[in-house]
Each structure stands twice: as C-alpha cells, then as structure tokens.
Scaffold this motif. Structure first.
Motif, PDB file in Angstrom:
ATOM      1  N   ILE A  27       9.829 -14.633  19.876  1.00  0.00           N
ATOM      2  CA  ILE A  27       9.849 -13.130  19.924  1.00  0.00           C
ATOM      3  C   ILE A  27      10.895 -13.039  21.285  1.00  0.00           C
ATOM      4  CG2 ILE A  27       9.094 -11.129  21.116  1.00  0.00           C
ATOM      5  CD1 ILE A  27       6.360 -11.678  19.227  1.00  0.00           C
ATOM      6  N   SER A  28      10.700 -13.591  22.485  1.00  0.00           N
ATOM      7  CA  SER A  28      11.664 -13.661  23.318  1.00  0.00           C
ATOM      8  C   SER A  28      13.196 -14.113  23.204  1.00  0.00           C
ATOM      9  CB  SER A  28      11.179 -14.264  24.672  1.00  0.00           C
ATOM     10  OG  SER A  28      10.282 -13.171  25.328  1.00  0.00           O
ATOM     11  N   LEU A  29      13.134 -15.303  22.563  1.00  0.00           N
ATOM     12  CA  LEU A  29      14.386 -16.092  22.430  1.00  0.00           C
ATOM     13  C   LEU A  29      15.083 -15.119  21.142  1.00  0.00           C
ATOM     14  CD1 LEU A  29      16.165 -18.458  22.915  1.00  0.00           C
ATOM     15  CD2 LEU A  29      15.099 -19.638  21.177  1.00  0.00           C
ATOM     16  N   GLY A  30      14.443 -14.561  20.115  1.00  0.00           N
ATOM     17  CA  GLY A  30      15.016 -13.929  19.284  1.00  0.00           C
ATOM     18  C   GLY A  30      15.706 -12.657  19.707  1.00  0.00           C
ATOM     19  N   SER A  31      15.186 -11.989  20.781  1.00  0.00           N
ATOM     20  CA  SER A  31      15.660 -10.635  21.318  1.00  0.00           C
ATOM     21  C   SER A  31      16.967 -11.118  22.166  1.00  0.00           C
ATOM     22  CB  SER A  31      14.492 -10.260  22.238  1.00  0.00           C
ATOM     23  OG  SER A  31      13.456  -9.881  21.586  1.00  0.00           O
ATOM     24  N   ILE A  32      16.988 -12.293  22.590  1.00  0.00           N
ATOM     25  CA  ILE A  32      18.113 -12.643  23.572  1.00  0.00           C
ATOM     26  C   ILE A  32      19.317 -13.086  22.540  1.00  0.00           C
ATOM     27  CG2 ILE A  32      19.083 -14.811  24.880  1.00  0.00           C
ATOM     28  CD1 ILE A  32      16.013 -14.855  26.218  1.00  0.00           C
ATOM     29  N   ILE A  33      18.943 -13.812  21.498  1.00  0.00           N
ATOM     30  CA  ILE A  33      20.033 -14.100  20.488  1.00  0.00           C
ATOM     31  C   ILE A  33      20.330 -13.197  19.399  1.00  0.00           C
ATOM     32  CG2 ILE A  33      20.812 -15.895  19.019  1.00  0.00           C
ATOM     33  CD1 ILE A  33      19.130 -17.933  20.375  1.00  0.00           C
ATOM     34  N   GLY A  34      20.954 -12.376  19.857  1.00  0.00           N
ATOM     35  CA  GLY A  34      21.375 -10.997  18.698  1.00  0.00           C
ATOM     36  C   GLY A  34      22.821 -10.769  18.646  1.00  0.00           C
ATOM     37  N   SER A  35      23.263  -9.595  18.549  1.00  0.00           N
ATOM     38  CA  SER A  35      24.729  -9.348  18.229  1.00  0.00           C
ATOM     39  C   SER A  35      25.444  -9.780  19.503  1.00  0.00           C
ATOM     40  CB  SER A  35      24.843  -8.019  18.283  1.00  0.00           C
ATOM     41  OG  SER A  35      24.601  -7.094  19.359  1.00  0.00           O
ATOM     42  N   VAL A 217      25.027  -9.745  30.330  1.00  0.00           N
ATOM     43  CA  VAL A 217      23.814  -9.399  30.751  1.00  0.00           C
ATOM     44  C   VAL A 217      23.267  -8.888  29.687  1.00  0.00           C
ATOM     45  CG1 VAL A 217      22.193  -8.046  31.948  1.00  0.00           C
ATOM     46  CG2 VAL A 217      24.248  -9.377  33.120  1.00  0.00           C
ATOM     47  N   PHE A 218      23.916  -8.186  28.738  1.00  0.00           N
ATOM     48  CA  PHE A 218      23.277  -7.482  27.566  1.00  0.00           C
ATOM     49  C   PHE A 218      22.746  -8.734  26.532  1.00  0.00           C
ATOM     50  CE2 PHE A 218      23.781  -6.166  22.884  1.00  0.00           C
ATOM     51  CZ  PHE A 218      22.895  -5.227  22.948  1.00  0.00           C
ATOM     52  N   ALA A 219      23.703  -9.731  26.388  1.00  0.00           N
ATOM     53  CA  ALA A 219      23.315 -10.915  25.597  1.00  0.00           C
ATOM     54  C   ALA A 219      21.923 -11.602  26.015  1.00  0.00           C
ATOM     55  CB  ALA A 219      24.520 -11.721  25.424  1.00  0.00           C
ATOM     56  N   LEU A 220      21.939 -11.694  27.244  1.00  0.00           N
ATOM     57  CA  LEU A 220      20.727 -12.340  27.770  1.00  0.00           C
ATOM     58  C   LEU A 220      19.379 -11.474  28.021  1.00  0.00           C
ATOM     59  CD1 LEU A 220      22.559 -14.688  30.464  1.00  0.00           C
ATOM     60  CD2 LEU A 220      21.544 -15.423  28.293  1.00  0.00           C
ATOM     61  N   GLN A 221      19.625 -10.235  28.099  1.00  0.00           N
ATOM     62  CA  GLN A 221      18.485  -9.411  28.075  1.00  0.00           C
ATOM     63  C   GLN A 221      17.488  -9.484  26.818  1.00  0.00           C
ATOM     64  OE1 GLN A 221      20.327  -5.491  28.237  1.00  0.00           O
ATOM     65  NE2 GLN A 221      19.200  -5.088  26.334  1.00  0.00           N
ATOM     66  N   GLY A 222      16.131  -9.186  27.169  1.00  0.00           N
ATOM     67  CA  GLY A 222      15.374  -9.304  25.931  1.00  0.00           C
ATOM     68  C   GLY A 222      14.121 -10.525  26.344  1.00  0.00           C
ATOM     69  N   PHE A 223      14.308 -11.420  27.342  1.00  0.00           N
ATOM     70  CA  PHE A 223      13.496 -12.201  27.619  1.00  0.00           C
ATOM     71  C   PHE A 223      11.927 -11.604  27.759  1.00  0.00           C
ATOM     72  CE2 PHE A 223      14.956 -10.998  31.788  1.00  0.00           C
ATOM     73  CZ  PHE A 223      13.635 -10.670  32.610  1.00  0.00           C
ATOM     74  N   GLU A 224      11.833 -10.528  28.258  1.00  0.00           N
ATOM     75  CA  GLU A 224      10.842  -9.865  28.730  1.00  0.00           C
ATOM     76  C   GLU A 224      10.004  -9.380  27.476  1.00  0.00           C
ATOM     77  OE1 GLU A 224      13.138  -6.239  27.872  1.00  0.00           O
ATOM     78  OE2 GLU A 224      13.559  -8.323  28.818  1.00  0.00           O
ATOM     79  N   GLN A 225      10.338  -9.645  26.213  1.00  0.00           N
ATOM     80  CA  GLN A 225       9.602  -8.931  24.929  1.00  0.00           C
ATOM     81  C   GLN A 225       8.290  -9.688  24.931  1.00  0.00           C
ATOM     82  OE1 GLN A 225      10.921  -6.195  23.845  1.00  0.00           O
ATOM     83  NE2 GLN A 225      12.779  -6.931  25.312  1.00  0.00           N
ATOM     84  N   ALA A 226       8.183 -11.004  25.240  1.00  0.00           N
ATOM     85  CA  ALA A 226       6.941 -11.630  25.152  1.00  0.00           C
ATOM     86  C   ALA A 226       5.971 -10.943  26.126  1.00  0.00           C
ATOM     87  CB  ALA A 226       7.186 -12.876  25.645  1.00  0.00           C
ATOM     88  N   ALA A 227       6.263 -10.341  27.211  1.00  0.00           N
ATOM     89  CA  ALA A 227       5.374  -9.786  28.354  1.00  0.00           C
ATOM     90  C   ALA A 227       5.123  -8.399  27.695  1.00  0.00           C
ATOM     91  CB  ALA A 227       6.025  -9.585  29.426  1.00  0.00           C
ATOM     92  N   GLN A 228       5.950  -7.787  26.845  1.00  0.00           N
ATOM     93  CA  GLN A 228       5.588  -6.489  26.299  1.00  0.00           C
ATOM     94  C   GLN A 228       4.596  -6.498  25.198  1.00  0.00           C
ATOM     95  OE1 GLN A 228       6.858  -4.399  28.000  1.00  0.00           O
ATOM     96  NE2 GLN A 228       9.158  -4.041  27.798  1.00  0.00           N
ATOM     97  N   MET A 229       4.645  -7.996  24.427  1.00  0.00           N
ATOM     98  CA  MET A 229       3.428  -8.221  23.693  1.00  0.00           C
ATOM     99  C   MET A 229       2.184  -8.815  24.353  1.00  0.00           C
ATOM    100  SD  MET A 229       5.008  -7.287  20.703  1.00  0.00           S
ATOM    101  CE  MET A 229       4.241  -8.094  19.316  1.00  0.00           C
ATOM    102  N   GLY A 230       2.048  -8.408  25.653  1.00  0.00           N
ATOM    103  CA  GLY A 230       0.915  -9.370  26.368  1.00  0.00           C
ATOM    104  C   GLY A 230      -0.503  -8.946  25.966  1.00  0.00           C
ATOM    105  N   GLY A 231      -0.504  -7.766  25.361  1.00  0.00           N
ATOM    106  CA  GLY A 231      -1.878  -7.096  24.837  1.00  0.00           C
ATOM    107  C   GLY A 231      -2.250  -7.836  23.423  1.00  0.00           C
TER     108      GLY A 231
END
Length: 544
Positions: A27-35, A217-231
């Motif tokens: 989920i985090s890596l998939g957010s990082i590797i996008g457009s 930075v836009f390319a590398l952002q998104g790592f926090e998505q795993a934390a968003q799914m913490g619940g």
C-alpha cells in the motif's frame, strides 16, 4: 503520569483488522510508485542537470527521516487516518483539524492527478483524451470520471479486495521501472552526460533544491499510507514500522536508479545547449521518447501500458486514503459525523463517496497533471511536518505508552525532519505557498462554521476545552512565518533575502516553532484522556 506503563492503544471492531504486513508494504510502495516515476526524472533533470541525482538523494534522506517518525507514531497509536489524529492527541482539536485538513486536501487531489497522468500517456496511443496543452478534453473528462467510479467501487467492496488488487498492481509497477533501468544502463548509458550542458550542476545548489517540489518529493510521497490504514492492520505494532521504512527504502533506490539511467541514456546532442529540453521540446514521456529513439519498440509498448497501470494503481489507493482522513475528521468531531459511517464490509462508505465527488469536481479547475503537483507537495509536507512535533510532544507527556518501535536519536531526528519539511515548503515557491495558505484559511472558516452549527444543534460548547486554542500560538506563527520568508525569498519570491541566508532563516524559524510547540503540548492528564477517548471512540464505531 503514573510510573506504571500505560496500556497500548487499540481500536475496536468498527474497522476490520484484515491487512497484513505485505499488504501494508505494498500500500505504501504502491503510493510511492505512481505517475512520479514517469515524469519525475525529466523535471528533476531540467531543474538541476546531472546534479538531479543529488535532488533524489536529498529527498530520500528527508523522506526516510519522516518515515521513521511515522513508524513510531503508527505503531504506538494505530488509528485510521493517523496523520489527522496524531496531532490531536498531543495538541488538541485545532492542531488535529489543521493536520487533517491539509492531509485531506492532498489526498483527495491525488487520485484525479494520477488519472490525468494516465490519460495523458494513453493519449499517445488513443488520441483525443487531452488537448495540446495537456488538459483533459470532453471525452477525457468522461473517461476520467469512469476511472474514478471504478476506484470507488473497488474501495467500497472491502479493504481486503483493495489490498489484493493493489498487491497485483504493485508487482507490475516495480517490475517495469526496474526493467527500464536495466535496459537503458546496458544499451545506452553515457557517463559523460552527467557533466554535459554546463557541468555537473549547471544551475548550482538552487537548481538541486528547486527540483524537489517539481516532482521529486511528489514521487516519494505516499509512504504514510500504511499508517493511514493503522485501524485496519492485523498487527500494527509489528507491521507498520517495517512496512513504512521498507517502502521508503525501496522507493528511494528505484527512483535514484531511474534518474541515473535516464540522464545516462540521453542523446548528448540534446544537451549541447543546456538542460531546457533534454528529450526534445514538447515531448511527453521521457522514457518512451528514449526507447523510441533507441528502436526499442517492445519497451515503448510496456512503458505505455505502465503509464496507465502505475498512476491508476496509485489513484486507487488514494481514494481509500482520502476516505480514511475525512473519516478521521468525522470521528474527531471536526466534520459531520456522517463521514464516519461504516458499511457492513468495514468501509467508511460516506467518506469514500465524498472523495469521489470532490475528485470529480477537481477536474474542472485543475485539468492537467502539472497544475496540481507543487500545491499537493506543499500540502503533503505540512501534514508531514506535524508528525515530528507530535512525536516529540508525546515522548514528553505520554512517556509510559508502550512503543513497539522506538525511533533512534529522536532528539536530533525530530527537529531535523521538521526543518527539512519546512525547507521543502519554502522551495515550492511563493506562488504555490500563498495558494495553499488560502486553502488553509478556507479550512479554518469551515471548521468554525461547523463548530457553531454543532453547538447550536447539539448544545455542545463552541469554545470547549478540547479546542486547545493555545495551539494557534504556534500554528499561525509557523505557517505565517514560512509564508513571509517565501514571499521575500529566492524561490519565486521577491529575492530580498540572499541565497543561503534564506535557508538558514527557514531552519532557525523551524527550530523556534518546534520547541515552542513541544512546550505548549497538553498536560499528561489531558493527553491520557485523549488517548483513552480514541480507544473508546474506536470501540463504539458504528456499522451501516
């Protein structure tokens, strides 16, 4: 605080804990590797030349520091929409809303951005989706809306399906960039390109720094998505830190290798007069252009396919992320409680539909990929900036909480990562920063209006103790100070503050705000009540 160890924060059964380590990592890596991987290398090279590799290294260091901060927060306080809820635990409602609002702004805009990128590339195969300026056409808008509906449908069917769909997509998204690097390095690599067009750093340090908000930075952002799914994590204390840190490490390695391969594979003749158009004026899609020039038709085909799959996969994730953030705002009382309604599948369905509607609306004012990247980057970094402040404050006022992952050297890394976040905001430039300032003001107006409405309807106090209005004593100076430096600085500002002095000014102001904010955190007793309230609130999360 009691000297006995505080209990771990757990959540109830409203959101279903079905997501394991590999799914969180993907989920985090998939957010990082996008457009970003398709466009980031080109924008970085045009800004910094061969020194663009330094831009990626610098961004990698910054993002890794921020990921370490999020790893401890995510493992210690595993709640859905974490970036919107962590600051409230330490600073109260005003700080929690501010972090949640800027987080939601960037998250809800990512899916439309990724859809726009996908259709822009697909237009080379099936013309008609975008015009000559890169803006969506009528048919492009229709297809974009259909893609947003597909993303929403997958999310509504359940987080397990989302995780499995993303797992398959990410494997493809990793394979194509890695294959591209291998082919370009072995077929067309020229080390001399790194010093062509005016030397290794033709635009100096200014170009290296300016590249960060232009897509790096836009390319590398998104790592926090795993934390968003913490619940919804099955074992958040163990899996969240590994997923966050692992995703960032893999992302940095892949992006750095892509930049090296891209610069090395350029035609030296195109660099003879500089880096303004390293692949030719008007060309869209750097790797496709290079593959075509080398006669690698099979690689061009794969890149065109990936140009759709990678952005689409990231857009799919961000529909889920924006829904979790608005869900968190609803659960925290910052927005209508209907946003926190959970379906029988354990999905915040109202928030998911809101993300769809806002995403569709955003196509009108921002019809191209380029029109939103810098704004989204700055909003993201403000959201990230709350994390080190929150970590330092909670370390001080909630020290007995079990911390399955404890970030090393927190006394150094936390303030350093806060400085780094503010430097990125500054590098985004005045034109971007003032627009984001307006968006934040709009958020505060909506917050006050909803608070007044709820007070009149439910009889709750408008100026209740949960607000912690004293947080404004550091939030407003923080954001206002960065805006002033941006207006007077070297990055699209008035250039009143000299080069390098501007960076020192940002760093100094960041340290002032950092220690002021930590000192103004709520008392240990108030924090304990907020943490207990989070756990109790989660246990009472409704279905339907």
């Amino acid at each position: 605080m009691s000297t006995t160890e505080a209990p771990a924060l757990t959540t109830g059964t409203g959101l279903r804990r079905t997501v394991g380590f590999s799914a969180l990592l993907f989920i985090s890596l998939g957010s990082i590797i996008g457009s970003g991987w398709l466009l980031g290398a080109l924008t970085a090279a045009k800004s910094a030349g061969g020194a663009s590799i330094l831009s990626w290294l610098l961004a990698g260091v910054i993002v890794i520091l921020l990921a370490l901060v999020h790893a401890e927060l995510g493992a210690t306080y595993p709640v859905a929409g974490g970036t919107a809820r962590y600051p409230r635990l330490a600073f109260g409602a005003v700080a929690g809303f501010t972090a949640g609002w800027v987080g939601w702004i960037q998250a809800v805009a990512i899916a439309p951005i990724e859809v726009e990128a996908a259709l822009s590339y697909l237009d080379h195969v099936l013309p008609g989706f975008v015009d000559t300026d890169g803006d969506l056409t009528g048919i492009g808008l229709l297809v974009a809306a259909l893609l947003m509906l597909v993303f929403t449908g997958i999310n509504l069917l359940g987080v397990a399906l989302l995780a499995e769909t993303n797992r398959i997509t990410v494997l493809w998204k990793i394979a194509i960039p890695v294959l591209t690097v291998i082919v370009l390095v072995f077929v067309a690599f020229r080390g001399s390109n790194f010093t062509a067009g005016g030397g290794f750093a033709p635009y100096g340090a200014h170009g290296v720094f300016a590249a960060l908000p232009l897509g790096v930075v836009f390319a590398l952002q998104g790592f926090e998505q795993a934390a968003q799914m913490g619940g919804e994590a099955r074992n958040p204390q163990k899996d969240l830190p590994r997923a966050l840190i692992g995703a960032v490490a893999l992302g940095v390695v892949i992006y750095l290798a892509l930049e090296v391969a891209f610069v090395g594979a350029l035609d030296p003749a195109a660099l003879a007069t500089g880096w303004a158009n390293p692949i030719g004026e008007g060309d869209f899609g750097p790797y496709v252009t290079i593959a075509g020039a080398l006669g690698l038709t099979w690689l061009s085909v794969l890149l065109y396919v990936d140009a759709f799959v990678s952005p689409a996969g990231t857009g799919l994730i961000y529909v889920a992320t924006s829904a979790r953030l608005s869900y968190a705002l609803g659960r925290s009382g910052f927005a209508p409680r209907s946003l926190a309604r959970i379906s029988r599948r354990g999905i915040p369905w109202v928030s998911t539909l809101v993300a769809l509607v806002v995403g569709l609306i955003s196509f009108a004012p921002f019809p191209s990929w380029q029109s939103l990247v810098s704004l989204v980057t700055s909003a993201t970094v403000i959201m990230y900036g709350f994390a080190p402040l929150t970590l330092a404050a909670l370390r001080r006022v909630d020290p007995d909480r079990p911390r399955p992952y404890r970030m090393p050297a927190a006394g150094v890394i936390a303030p350093l990562s806060f400085i780094a976040a503010n430097e990125i905001i500054y590098w985004s430039g005045w034109t971007t920063d003032w627009k984001l300032g307006v968006a934040i003001v709009i958020g505060f107006v909506l917050f006050v209006a909803f608070r007044a409405y709820r007070s009149s309807r439910e009889g709750t106090p408008f100026l209740g103790p949960d607000l912690q209005l004293r947080s404004l004593a550091w939030i407003l100076p923080w954001l206002g100070g960065i805006l002033v430096i941006s207006a007077l600085g070297q990055y699209d500002g008035a250039a009143v503050i000299p080069e390098w002095i501007d960076l020192l000014a940002v760093a100094a102001w960041s340290l002032v705000i950092f220690y002021l904010a930590v000192a103004m955190a709520m008392s240990p007793e108030q924090v304990a009540r907020e943490v207990d309230a989070e756990a109790a609130d989660a246990a009472a999360e409704p279905h339907g």
